[in-house]
Design an enzyme around this catalytic site. Sequence first.
Site, PDB file in Angstrom:
ATOM      1  CG  HIS A  81      11.610  17.382   4.058  1.00 53.95           C
ATOM      2  ND1 HIS A  81      10.480  17.438   4.870  1.00 53.95           N
ATOM      3  CD2 HIS A  81      11.169  17.531   2.778  1.00 53.95           C
ATOM      4  CE1 HIS A  81       9.412  17.649   4.107  1.00 53.95           C
ATOM      5  NE2 HIS A  81       9.796  17.699   2.842  1.00 53.95           N
ATOM      6  CG  HIS A  85      12.779  13.996  -0.005  1.00 56.45           C
ATOM      7  ND1 HIS A  85      11.676  13.503  -0.685  1.00 56.45           N
ATOM      8  CD2 HIS A  85      12.750  15.335  -0.182  1.00 56.45           C
ATOM      9  CE1 HIS A  85      10.989  14.510  -1.226  1.00 56.45           C
ATOM     10  NE2 HIS A  85      11.628  15.635  -0.941  1.00 56.45           N
ATOM     11  CG  HIS A 123      13.605  19.428  -4.037  1.00 59.08           C
ATOM     12  ND1 HIS A 123      14.191  18.193  -4.078  1.00 59.08           N
ATOM     13  CD2 HIS A 123      12.475  19.298  -3.324  1.00 59.08           C
ATOM     14  CE1 HIS A 123      13.436  17.332  -3.407  1.00 59.08           C
ATOM     15  NE2 HIS A 123      12.380  17.976  -2.932  1.00 59.08           N
ATOM     16  CG  ASP A 124      12.975  19.513   0.166  1.00 54.59           C
ATOM     17  OD1 ASP A 124      12.275  18.480  -0.013  1.00 54.59           O
ATOM     18  OD2 ASP A 124      12.477  20.657   0.212  1.00 54.59           O
ATOM     19  CG  ASP A 235       8.896  17.214  -3.771  1.00 56.07           C
ATOM     20  OD1 ASP A 235       8.915  18.449  -3.680  1.00 56.07           O
ATOM     21  OD2 ASP A 235       9.365  16.468  -2.894  1.00 56.07           O
TER      22      ASP A 235
HETATM   23  C1  LIG Z   1       2.649  11.320   1.736  1.00 51.21           C
HETATM   24  C2  LIG Z   1       2.553  12.803   1.978  1.00 51.21           C
HETATM   25  N1  LIG Z   1       1.580  13.252   2.755  1.00 51.21           N
HETATM   26  C3  LIG Z   1       1.447  14.577   2.996  1.00 51.21           C
HETATM   27  C4  LIG Z   1       0.382  15.045   3.813  1.00 51.21           C
HETATM   28  C5  LIG Z   1       0.218  16.410   4.042  1.00 51.21           C
HETATM   29  C6  LIG Z   1       1.132  17.297   3.469  1.00 51.21           C
HETATM   30  C7  LIG Z   1       0.978  18.773   3.667  1.00 51.21           C
HETATM   31  O1  LIG Z   1       1.945  19.508   3.545  1.00 51.21           O
HETATM   32  N2  LIG Z   1      -0.261  19.199   3.911  1.00 51.21           N
HETATM   33  C8  LIG Z   1      -0.507  20.646   4.079  1.00 51.21           C
HETATM   34  C9  LIG Z   1      -1.960  20.965   3.664  1.00 51.21           C
HETATM   35  C10 LIG Z   1      -2.120  22.478   3.738  1.00 51.21           C
HETATM   36  C11 LIG Z   1      -2.214  20.435   2.252  1.00 51.21           C
HETATM   37  C12 LIG Z   1       2.202  16.875   2.683  1.00 51.21           C
HETATM   38  C13 LIG Z   1       2.368  15.517   2.438  1.00 51.21           C
HETATM   39  N3  LIG Z   1       3.385  15.027   1.637  1.00 51.21           N
HETATM   40  C14 LIG Z   1       4.415  15.597   0.956  1.00 51.21           C
HETATM   41  C15 LIG Z   1       4.792  17.015   0.858  1.00 51.21           C
HETATM   42  C16 LIG Z   1       4.539  17.704  -0.329  1.00 51.21           C
HETATM   43  C17 LIG Z   1       4.916  19.053  -0.433  1.00 51.21           C
HETATM   44  O2  LIG Z   1       4.694  19.814  -1.556  1.00 51.21           O
HETATM   45  C18 LIG Z   1       4.542  19.320  -2.911  1.00 51.21           C
HETATM   46  C19 LIG Z   1       5.617  18.319  -3.257  1.00 51.21           C
HETATM   47  C20 LIG Z   1       4.650  20.542  -3.812  1.00 51.21           C
HETATM   48  C21 LIG Z   1       3.163  18.713  -3.061  1.00 51.21           C
HETATM   49  C22 LIG Z   1       5.528  19.711   0.616  1.00 51.21           C
HETATM   50  C23 LIG Z   1       5.801  19.017   1.793  1.00 51.21           C
HETATM   51  C24 LIG Z   1       5.442  17.678   1.892  1.00 51.21           C
HETATM   52 CL1  LIG Z   1       5.786  16.807   3.365  1.00 51.21          CL
HETATM   53  N4  LIG Z   1       5.097  14.642   0.336  1.00 51.21           N
HETATM   54  N5  LIG Z   1       4.533  13.466   0.592  1.00 51.21           N
HETATM   55  C25 LIG Z   1       3.466  13.698   1.408  1.00 51.21           C
HETATM   56 MG   LIG Z   2      10.523  21.228  -0.061  1.00 47.53          MG
END
Ligand SMILES: Cc1nc2ccc(C(=O)NCC(C)C)cc2n2c(-c3cc(OC(C)(C)C)ccc3Cl)nnc12
Ligand SMILES: [Mg+2]
Length: 344
Positions: A81, A85, A123-124, A235
């Site tokens: 982050h 990003h 946004h971050d 995102d």
């Molecule tokens: C490759 C990839 N793997 C991830 C694996 C798990 C998670 C996670 O948070 N799991 C929690 C459970 C409760 C579901 C997020 C992941 N992730 C994100 C991401 C997306 C986000 O929110 C939006 C953009 C709104 C979807 C917020 C933060 C993050 Cl880091 N971006 N890339 C990834």
């Molecule tokens: Mg965020």
Amino acid sequence: LVTKEEVDRLVQVDVPPPSHFHRDFNSFRYFPRQLPDPCTSPAILSMVESLGMITKFRLSRESLARFTLMVRKGYRDPPYHNWLHAFSVTHFAFLLLQNLQLVERGVLTSLEALALIVSSMCHDLDHRGTTNSFQVASNSVLASLYSSEGSVMERHHLAQAMCILNTDDCNFLENLSREEYTKFLDLMREIILATDLAHHLRILSELRQVAEEGYDSANPRHHDLLICLLMTAADLSDQTKDWHSSKHVAELIYKEFFTQGDLEKAMGNMPLEMMDREKAFIPELQLQFLDDVAIPVYEIVAKLFPEADEPYSSIKANRRNWSRLRDVYKRRKPESTSSLEVFE
Ligand SMILES: Cc1nc2ccc(C(=O)NCC(C)C)cc2n2c(-c3cc(OC(C)(C)C)ccc3Cl)nnc12
Ligand SMILES: [Mg+2]
């Protein structure tokens, strides 16, 4: 802060067209993280210019340059982050606007397009590499400020963005009418707060409905839903690139997650499995996230805009690769060194 020299360096030279940075810059295939860091600020100006926003909103180049430099300095340097990003998210928002001709076709207003680009940059802001629940569990200052409303980090990112916009000589929107400026701030608030995963999961069924019945640009709710969908698509866009690039970014995310897990253990708290480097089986976790969160986003975008079929095909190809990796690394073997070995 931002020095006069830095700003001059950015505004003195003529901003080249996006294709100047790479011949594939305007393509969904392009991986924006490969752009050298010093080129990212000029690339932002080039994208904003290329979208016709400087002319349309009579943006001041100098304050836009200063704003861009202040925003990139507003990011810390956790594994994922960070500014790179924010830059890659902004690049994908640019691709969506450009390749889907969203303003030209009357799908979005040019003010919504501007809000999408600026929100992507911001946004971050000031992310610490930890989640909303970690803020609450660790009793952070941000939790004391925002936990009663939820979306703790997202409210902080928004506050930081407002702070930079209100810094003298950074308000590049000074030529917007009062009505446009008020609408812009409402849009930025809505978009940044929509980047909370919990918010996305709440509107997912409504998004599916819009894809079913078709987008109605006369329906204000459709505008709001679409803008949130496009922001989430931007995102998550690292996962729509070639396998090695997408896998590399997943590695950055788990480095960040595992660091939080280590902190939680040190605080005597039990981390989620996906944040516990001793328990996480990354291929399985990735398949789950792709199936539950990421793939549906690009499926809906591709359904609404067939020109966006490429990122949808690409993320499905990446899912197949994660599935292959899972079979190769069947449930982590005890003798295996670390869960990050899948990235070797
Ligand atoms: C490759 C990839 N793997 C991830 C694996 C798990 C998670 C996670 O948070 N799991 C929690 C459970 C409760 C579901 C997020 C992941 N992730 C994100 C991401 C997306 C986000 O929110 C939006 C953009 C709104 C979807 C917020 C933060 C993050 Cl880091 N971006 N890339 C990834
Ligand atoms: Mg965020």
